[in-house]
Design a protein around this motif. Structure first.
Motif: not given
Length: 120
Positions: A48, A50, A53, A117-118
């Protein structure tokens, strides 16, 4: 570096010197010189990712933020439970390596999807 890497190249705990350590996260503070950084975290177990942040990648006390990018490998010791990060910081034409021994929170993996996530 220091004596926390022993002869047979095992990463040892900076707290208790045990060689039963695990690296679970990769933190990247990506930026051009003195610009705002894009904080990226990768869970090395689930994959995963991300980006952007709010919390910074681990920072060592000797070097600090540096002027460019920073990469940290976050892990823990199976024996004593200590959480640590091996921090590599680019600063003024040099690549500096140090330990961050502050608490790094474990990843929340309730969502087992490998997602970005982005997008970077």
């Amino acid at each position: 570096m220091d004596d926390r890497v022993i002869e047979n190249a095992l990463l040892v705990c900076p707290h208790c010197s045990s060689d039963v350590t695990h690296v679970e996260h990769v933190f990247v503070s990506a930026r051009k010189e003195d610009q705002l950084s894009n904080e990226i975290t990768v869970n090395a177990i689930s994959g995963r990712v991300e980006t952007h942040n709010k919390e910074e990648a681990p920072i060592g006390s000797a070097v600090g933020h540096g002027r460019r990018q920073r990469i940290a490998l976050g892990g823990y010791c199976e024996l004593c439970g200590h959480r640590f990060a091996l921090v590599i910081t680019q600063h003024k034409g040099s690549t500096l390596v140090e330990w961050a021994e502050h608490e790094i929170l474990p990843w929340n993996d309730e969502d087992h999807l490998d997602t970005v996530e982005d997008p970077f």
